[in-house]
Enzyme design. Structure first.
Site, mmCIF file in Angstrom:
data_model
loop_
_atom_site.group_PDB
_atom_site.id
_atom_site.type_symbol
_atom_site.label_atom_id
_atom_site.label_comp_id
_atom_site.label_asym_id
_atom_site.label_seq_id
_atom_site.Cartn_x
_atom_site.Cartn_y
_atom_site.Cartn_z
ATOM 1 N N GLU A 231 0.877 -1.168 0.000
ATOM 2 C CA GLU A 231 0.000 0.000 0.000
ATOM 3 C C GLU A 231 0.906 1.207 0.000
ATOM 4 O O GLU A 231 1.602 1.463 0.990
ATOM 5 C CB GLU A 231 -0.905 0.000 1.241
ATOM 6 N N CYS A 265 -2.213 9.102 3.485
ATOM 7 C CA CYS A 265 -2.025 8.592 2.126
ATOM 8 C C CYS A 265 -3.134 9.056 1.193
ATOM 9 O O CYS A 265 -2.907 9.284 0.021
ATOM 10 C CB CYS A 265 -1.917 7.077 2.136
HETATM 11 P P1 NDP Z 1 8.861 4.561 3.968
HETATM 12 O O1 NDP Z 1 8.636 3.900 2.667
HETATM 13 O O2 NDP Z 1 10.026 5.456 4.121
HETATM 14 O O3 NDP Z 1 8.974 3.494 5.135
HETATM 15 C C1 NDP Z 1 7.959 2.542 5.379
HETATM 16 C C2 NDP Z 1 8.525 1.427 6.252
HETATM 17 O O4 NDP Z 1 9.512 0.707 5.521
HETATM 18 C C3 NDP Z 1 9.215 1.929 7.514
HETATM 19 O O5 NDP Z 1 9.000 1.008 8.547
HETATM 20 C C4 NDP Z 1 10.660 1.937 7.080
HETATM 21 O O6 NDP Z 1 11.534 1.893 8.160
HETATM 22 C C5 NDP Z 1 10.724 0.657 6.268
HETATM 23 N N1 NDP Z 1 11.834 0.586 5.333
HETATM 24 C C6 NDP Z 1 12.652 1.590 4.894
HETATM 25 N N2 NDP Z 1 13.545 1.096 4.002
HETATM 26 C C7 NDP Z 1 13.284 -0.230 3.867
HETATM 27 C C8 NDP Z 1 13.862 -1.276 3.079
HETATM 28 N N3 NDP Z 1 14.870 -1.053 2.236
HETATM 29 N N4 NDP Z 1 13.344 -2.517 3.194
HETATM 30 C C9 NDP Z 1 12.306 -2.764 4.021
HETATM 31 N N5 NDP Z 1 11.729 -1.818 4.791
HETATM 32 C C10 NDP Z 1 12.207 -0.564 4.719
HETATM 33 O O7 NDP Z 1 7.490 5.334 4.262
HETATM 34 P P2 NDP Z 1 7.205 6.390 5.392
HETATM 35 O O8 NDP Z 1 7.431 5.786 6.726
HETATM 36 O O9 NDP Z 1 7.924 7.642 4.995
HETATM 37 O O10 NDP Z 1 5.621 6.602 5.258
HETATM 38 C C11 NDP Z 1 5.065 7.542 4.435
HETATM 39 C C12 NDP Z 1 4.636 6.922 3.113
HETATM 40 O O11 NDP Z 1 3.691 5.889 3.346
HETATM 41 C C13 NDP Z 1 3.937 7.888 2.195
HETATM 42 O O12 NDP Z 1 4.408 7.716 0.886
HETATM 43 C C14 NDP Z 1 2.487 7.479 2.271
HETATM 44 O O13 NDP Z 1 1.699 7.803 1.186
HETATM 45 C C15 NDP Z 1 2.594 6.013 2.444
HETATM 46 N N6 NDP Z 1 1.351 5.499 3.007
HETATM 47 C C16 NDP Z 1 0.504 4.731 2.243
HETATM 48 C C17 NDP Z 1 -0.718 4.314 2.745
HETATM 49 C C18 NDP Z 1 -1.651 3.462 1.948
HETATM 50 O O14 NDP Z 1 -2.489 2.781 2.531
HETATM 51 N N7 NDP Z 1 -1.588 3.470 0.639
HETATM 52 C C19 NDP Z 1 -1.131 4.665 4.078
HETATM 53 C C20 NDP Z 1 -0.194 5.504 4.763
HETATM 54 C C21 NDP Z 1 1.013 5.868 4.248
HETATM 55 P P3 NDP Z 1 12.070 3.251 8.834
HETATM 56 O O15 NDP Z 1 10.977 4.263 8.835
HETATM 57 O O16 NDP Z 1 12.423 2.807 10.184
HETATM 58 O O17 NDP Z 1 13.217 3.684 7.962
#
Ligand code: NDP
Length: 479
Positions: A231, A265
């Site tokens: 998502e 999102c």
């Molecule tokens: P990120 O993509 O930066 O991170 C999401 C998660 O992935 C975090 O737990 C992060 O860890 C982890 N992560 C980072 N790098 C990796 C990797 N290489 N491999 C595996 N996991 C990894 O998103 P954000 O936290 O910045 O969240 C915001 C985003 O989420 C926005 O784009 C938003 O639109 C989207 N979103 C989508 C929704 C939907 O339902 N469509 C709902 C809500 C948000 P860490 O943060 O610890 O680095």
């Protein structure tokens, strides 16, 4: 392992720390969860419901503390304070819906193509579901996947964002009170490398986050040939027609765009208004935007809080600067305000925007409302669909019928008519897909959301005599 400092979004200062899990620790937790999962699955959905009902009680007793922890993580987002209750709604809803989701999969019948063969269904849960969740709505977005996975009979290993770990720690105090659940539900702290370690152990992955990280997750899952559900972001449009009640439209657009400082999102990220009402609409929007207060003094007061993840403010500022450099006008807002160490932005309305600007193409995730005029409905639909994303969209028109006719032409999973932000209305009842870059995999709400975690088997019993190859004459061989 060295500790990672966690920043308080209201002060900009660290006031918490996490110890990231090593790959060995992730593997050990995954192994323990997989070892406990068969007993959890063997309980049947009724047995699991009884355990989950006890967890619901534990969450209820700590709902206020969970809300406080979520608000600490996010900087005081309105929904933070009710996250404990939202969690109760999530668990309580599945207590009713999980048995129904399973009932729909039961099958025991004779084959129509081979009438002597009995066909029975069996569903088995993926043993270990890895959930990787983001910093916005940190509890809700972790549990949207984890809760149905647990009801399905899977064990779950959660990797929350390193930016917002406090609420997950509060949640797991409630999990610890229910030993059968604690055996199959655990979390690991850390950043992206810990997310990758979870992918290395899980049988399927649910990821919520950004497009670039989603791609990395998809590639890692492809390497292991395990399924993933993604998502991702949105660039959700709202169309306001010539016939719309402009006051209603301005109210809906403002809330949809700036709620939670735009860090949602399905925020409204682009607005298309018929050219004949463009100026009047913008004037109303500006009037209403002026009444939005920051929650600087008190996280429970004011309408919007600081950026949960401080660096996000720089991305938003970059989009605004790019738009201005290409000819857009900032009508109101537009500045990052550093107050008490937190990074805030008031509702920011831009006009004169075009589709060659980042603010109309890339996810901004801030309280920005770029408004563009259109000349006829075909143009409005074309502009709304001119995007890589397709999470949600809104249409506000003179009548619901007019809005629906336009909404049916937009490529997005959730279409909100005569309002914005209606996602909560469809929880439980009917899942929708995400289009384009916004998602990948099955719907995450509705019965399909639970069924994502089940593999289907068919058991085929020959009740008659087995076919004898010596009686096969299909090649026309009369010899
Ligand atoms: P990120 O993509 O930066 O991170 C999401 C998660 O992935 C975090 O737990 C992060 O860890 C982890 N992560 C980072 N790098 C990796 C990797 N290489 N491999 C595996 N996991 C990894 O998103 P954000 O936290 O910045 O969240 C915001 C985003 O989420 C926005 O784009 C938003 O639109 C989207 N979103 C989508 C929704 C939907 O339902 N469509 C709902 C809500 C948000 P860490 O943060 O610890 O680095």
């Amino acid at each position: 392992m060295e500790q990672l400092a966690v920043i308080n979004p209201r002060t900009g200062q660290p006031d918490h720390a996490i110890t990231p899990a090593t790959a060995e620790e992730v593997a050990a937790k995954a192994a323990a969860l997989k070892a406990a999962q068969p007993a959890w699955e063997a309980m049947g959905v009724g047995g699991r419901c009884a355990v989950m009902a006890r967890w619901l009680g534990a969450v209820k007793a700590k709902a206020a503390e969970i809300g406080e922890a979520d608000a600490h993580d996010t900087g005081g987002c309105h929904t933070s304070y009710i996250q404990g209750f939202i969690t109760m709604g999530n668990i309580g809803g599945w207590l009713e819906d999980a048995p129904k989701a399973f009932a729909g999969l039961e099958w025991d019948s004779m084959s129509t193509s081979m009438p002597t063969v009995r066909v029975q269904s069996q569903v088995v849960a993926y043993p270990l579901v890895g959930v990787i969740s983001p910093w916005n709505a940190p509890l809700m977005l972790a549990l949207l996947d984890a809760v149905p996975a647990l009801f399905a009979g899977s064990s779950v290993l959660l990797k929350p964002s390193e930016v917002t770990p406090r609420v997950i720690e509060a949640l797991f105090e409630t999990v610890a009170e229910v030993p059968e659940l604690a055996a199959v539900f655990d979390y690991v702290a850390g950043a992206g490398d810990v997310g990758q370690a979870v992918i290395a152990e899980a049988d399927t992955i649910c990821f919520t986050g950004s497009v670039p990280t989603g791609r990395k997750v998809a590639v890692a899952c492809a390497e292991r040939l395990i399924p993933c559900n993604l998502e991702l972001g949105g660039k959700d449009p709202c169309i306001v027609t010539e016939s719309a009640d402009l006051d209603r439209a301005a109210t809906a657009v403002l809330r949809g765009a700036v709620y939670a400082t735009g860090q949602v999102c399905y925020s409204v990220e682009r607005v298309y208004v018929h050219q004949s009402v463009h100026d009047a609409f913008v004037a109303r929007l500006v009037e209403k935007a002026a009444e939005v207060r920051l929650n600087t003094d008190n996280p429970r007061a004011g309408h919007i809080g600081p950026f949960t993840h401080g660096p996000q403010a720089d991305i938003v500022a970059g989009h605004i600067a790019d738009a201005v450099a290409k000819g857009a006008t900032v009508v109101t807002g537009g500045e990052i305000e550093e107050i008490g160490g937190g990074r805030y932005m008031r509702p920011t309305i831009l006009t004169g925007v075009t589709h060659d600007m980042a603010i109309m193409q890339d996810e901004t995730f801030g309280p920005c409302i770029p408004v563009m005029a259109y000349s006829d409905t075909d143009e409005a639909v074309r502009l709304a669909n001119d995007t890589q994303f397709g999470l949600t969209a809104s249409v506000i028109a003179g009548t619901a019928e007019e809005a629906e006719a336009i909404g049916r032409r937009i490529n997005a999973g959730g279409i909100f008519l005569q309002d914005t932000f209606l996602t909560f209305a469809k929880l439980r009842t009917f899942g929708s897909d995400s289009f384009g870059w916004s998602g990948y995999g099955a719907p995450r709400i509705g019965p399909e959301s639970l069924r994502r975690f089940l593999r289907r088997k068919s058991l085929l019993t020959q009740t008659g005599a087995p076919a004898d190859i010596r009686n096969d004459h299909h090649l026309g061989d009369k010899a």
